[in-house]
Each structure stands twice: as C-alpha cells, then as structure tokens.
Design an enzyme around this catalytic site. Structure first.
Site, PDB file in Angstrom:
ATOM      1  N   GLU A 173       2.309  -8.530  -5.030  1.00 50.89           N
ATOM      2  CA  GLU A 173       1.114  -9.149  -4.455  1.00 50.89           C
ATOM      3  C   GLU A 173       1.339 -10.632  -4.214  1.00 50.89           C
ATOM      4  OE1 GLU A 173      -2.658  -8.047  -6.436  1.00 50.89           O
ATOM      5  OE2 GLU A 173      -1.450  -6.600  -7.540  1.00 50.89           O
ATOM      6  N   HIS A 233      -4.837  -2.753  -6.784  1.00 53.40           N
ATOM      7  CA  HIS A 233      -5.641  -3.886  -7.272  1.00 53.40           C
ATOM      8  C   HIS A 233      -7.108  -3.679  -6.887  1.00 53.40           C
ATOM      9  CE1 HIS A 233      -5.483  -8.436  -8.412  1.00 53.40           C
ATOM     10  NE2 HIS A 233      -6.530  -7.813  -8.937  1.00 53.40           N
ATOM     11  N   ARG A 274      -2.813  -8.917 -14.243  1.00 50.60           N
ATOM     12  CA  ARG A 274      -2.172  -9.563 -13.102  1.00 50.60           C
ATOM     13  C   ARG A 274      -0.738  -9.066 -13.017  1.00 50.60           C
ATOM     14  NH1 ARG A 274      -6.547 -10.451 -11.668  1.00 50.60           N
ATOM     15  NH2 ARG A 274      -7.507 -12.389 -10.962  1.00 50.60           N
TER      16      ARG A 274
END
Length: 344
Positions: free
Chosen positions: A276, A299, A247
């Site tokens: 993001e 991603h 992440r």
C-alpha cells in the site's frame, strides 16, 4: 446526531474527497452552516492517487477538508491558505505531514471512536476464517468433491495482542466470549485494565512464543516498521496464525511469505499490506493473497455501512467544532492551535 455543536456564524465550504459519504452526515453539515462538495473522481482514482494539482483545484475555496488517504504535504497545505482543518475520516494519520500542518496553522483531526467496532469484527473474522480454513473449504466445494479439511478452534486458545488502543480493546472484549487466554504487549501497561479484563502483560518475544494467534494493533511509526520480521516470525509456533488489521509496514511481508512457503507458520489473516505504501512490493502481496493459507481483504476492515456512517459523523462534528473555534470530540484532535490543544 447527538451532541451537535453550535452553528457556524457564516456558511463555510467543506470538501469531501473520501468515498461513501452518507446523506445524513451531509445534512448535518448543511444544517450547521456548511456547504458541502463531495469530490467525484474518475473510475479507479481516489484522493490517494489524485495528483496534487487536482487536489489543490478541488480545495482552493475550502474551509475544511474531510480526507481519505491523500498524502497531505507542506506544498499542498501552503497552496491552501483558506483551509482551516484537515479532518481524517479514519484514525490513522501517517499520511499527514503534522509538522507542515503546524507550520501552516492547520488543525488536524481523526475520527476517533468511529470505526473500532468494525475493525474488531474484521479481526475476529480473519482469525476464524484462516483457522477454520474457510477459503480452502469453499474452494474444495467449488472444485469438488468437497473434502473435509480439519482446522483449529479459536475457543480456549491463547491470543497475543500487540498494541492496546481502541480497536485492540474491542478485540479483547470479543475474545472473552471465546474463553481465550489473552496476552498483551504494549508500551503502556494498565494494571486496572488487566484486572478488569483478565489479560496478562508480557514482553513481545514471550507473546510470540506462547500465542496461537498474534494480532497486530500497534501504530505505524519508524520504530515499529517491520515489528514482525524474520527473526520474530521464527519465534512463533509453526501452527500459529498472524493477523494484521493494523498497518502493512508493521510486518515484513517478504519474511511472512517465506515463513508461509516454508510451512513455518499456520497461516495469516491480512487486511493490510506493505505494498500500500511501497508499490514495489506488489508482487509479494499477489503471492500472499493467492496462498490457500491466507485470508485477505483490501484494507477494508472499517468499510461497513455502519462503520462508515459513524466515522463520517465524527469527522463532520470535528469540522463544525473547529470552524466554531471549539474543541472537537474527545480524542480526535492531533494538531491544534493556541485555542485547541491536541490530546496526542
């Protein structure tokens, strides 16, 4: 699809707001008593960027929602009294308000077991790509005359793995073929796993100091935000590589950019970025991905034809099981109700 649950008693409405939902999985849902609507958003719009009013309109008559990256909030769930299950087509659930799901009596599932092989492949691809300077080498050929650039092997190097979930374990399995020394940092060491796979459990600072490659696979939580910050980047070898397919918020991207600019790091392989979740950091992302010592993807580590079919199928099995008041597949239940007990 194997292990199919019993058909629901009456037809239910399933709305899919994620892209790349395959026909085989739609047929599975239809054969198990579900009418399927796959949302069609305008060009450039996804369920992550669609407005709440638009999502409510799409889901007003839905019994089940197979969701991508939408923010699932209390106000959204309160507006959908018919909805029974929110099924993530993926394994992250940080965008789902779990307390809101409990408060409104919704079930939340993830597609555990669907995408880890694909993300593990991407992790190794980023390691090899940045270490072998593939991006720079191709640009040399484009620009001419195609000078030879010296890179680094993954073979027989030391790789640090932070986190030891499904994806990380698949990465470890692949690394054994490279004769790599594998260090692992995890809050829950498993001695039997270490014996079987030949890994060494170490504290985080030791891992950063010893590793030639550092690969992030920890979940994103408040306590793991900026797990890799300026101080920890300073512990890494100046020719080491940071790989993040976990992440974006696990890494302080500003600090990473500074370390690369100051040549205090060998390079980075990145599939996720802080921007993001925080668009104010978009300029930092742009600077990172323009660097020759960064190999980057948007991603998309789980986005293979095979990986998406697997995650679609797991999400669909979760939906049919929950609509039957049955337990969803192992490891998938995050929030349940009195008859469905979550595993996390």
């Amino acid at each position: 699809m194997n292990g199919e649950p019993n058909m629901v008693d009456e037809r239910k409405s399933v709305v899919v707001t994620q892209k790349f939902f395959d026909g085989e999985t739609i047929r599975f849902l239809e054969e198990n008593g579900c009418d399927v609507t796959v949302a069609r958003f305008p060009e450039g719009v996804t369920d992550a960027t669609a407005g709440e009013a638009e999502l409510i309109a799409l889901l007003a008559e839905a019994d089940a929602w197979i969701v991508g990256h939408a923010q699932v909030t209390l106000s959204l769930l309160q507006a959908l009294p018919r909805l029974k299950i929110v099924a993530r087509r993926g394994v992250g659930y940080e965008k789902v308000d779990l307390d809101a799901a409990r408060q409104t009596g919704k079930v939340v599932t993830i597609a555990a077991g669907g995408n880890e092989e694909s993300v593990a492949d991407r992790t190794l691809a980023l390691m090899l790509g940045v270490a072998h300077r593939l991006r720079e080498s191709q640009q040399q050929l484009i620009d001419g005359p195609g000078a030879i650039l010296l890179g680094h092997d993954l073979y027989a190097r030391t790789v640090g793995i932070i986190g030891l979930g499904r994806i990380a374990r698949n990465v470890v399995r692949r690394l054994k073929a490279f004769d790599a020394t594998v260090l692992v940092h995890t809050p829950r060491p498993d001695p039997a796993y270490a014996d079987a796979m030949g890994v060494e459990y170490v504290d985080l600072d030791t891992l950063l100091e010893r590793a030639d490659f550092v690969s992030l696979h920890a979940p994103f939580k408040p306590e793991t935000k900026h797990l890799i910050n300026a101080g920890r980047l300073a512990l890494m070898k100046p020719d080491a590589f940071l790989i993040n397919t976990g992440r974006g918020g696990l890494v302080d991207d500003r600090a990473l950019l500074a370390a690369l600019q100051e040549e205090r790091l060998g390079g980075a392989g990145l599939d996720v970025f802080e921007s993001e979740a925080n668009p104010a950091l978009a300029d930092v992302t742009r600077e990172l991905v323009r660097r020759p010592d960064v190999v980057a993807t948007p991603h998309s580590g789980a986005s293979t034809h095979e990986g998406l079919r697997r995650t679609n199928q797991v999400a669909a099995r979760c939906v049919v099981s929950v609509l039957n008041d049955q337990e969803p597949p192992s490891g998938c239940l995050i929030v349940g109700h009195s008859r469905l007990r979550p595993v996390y």
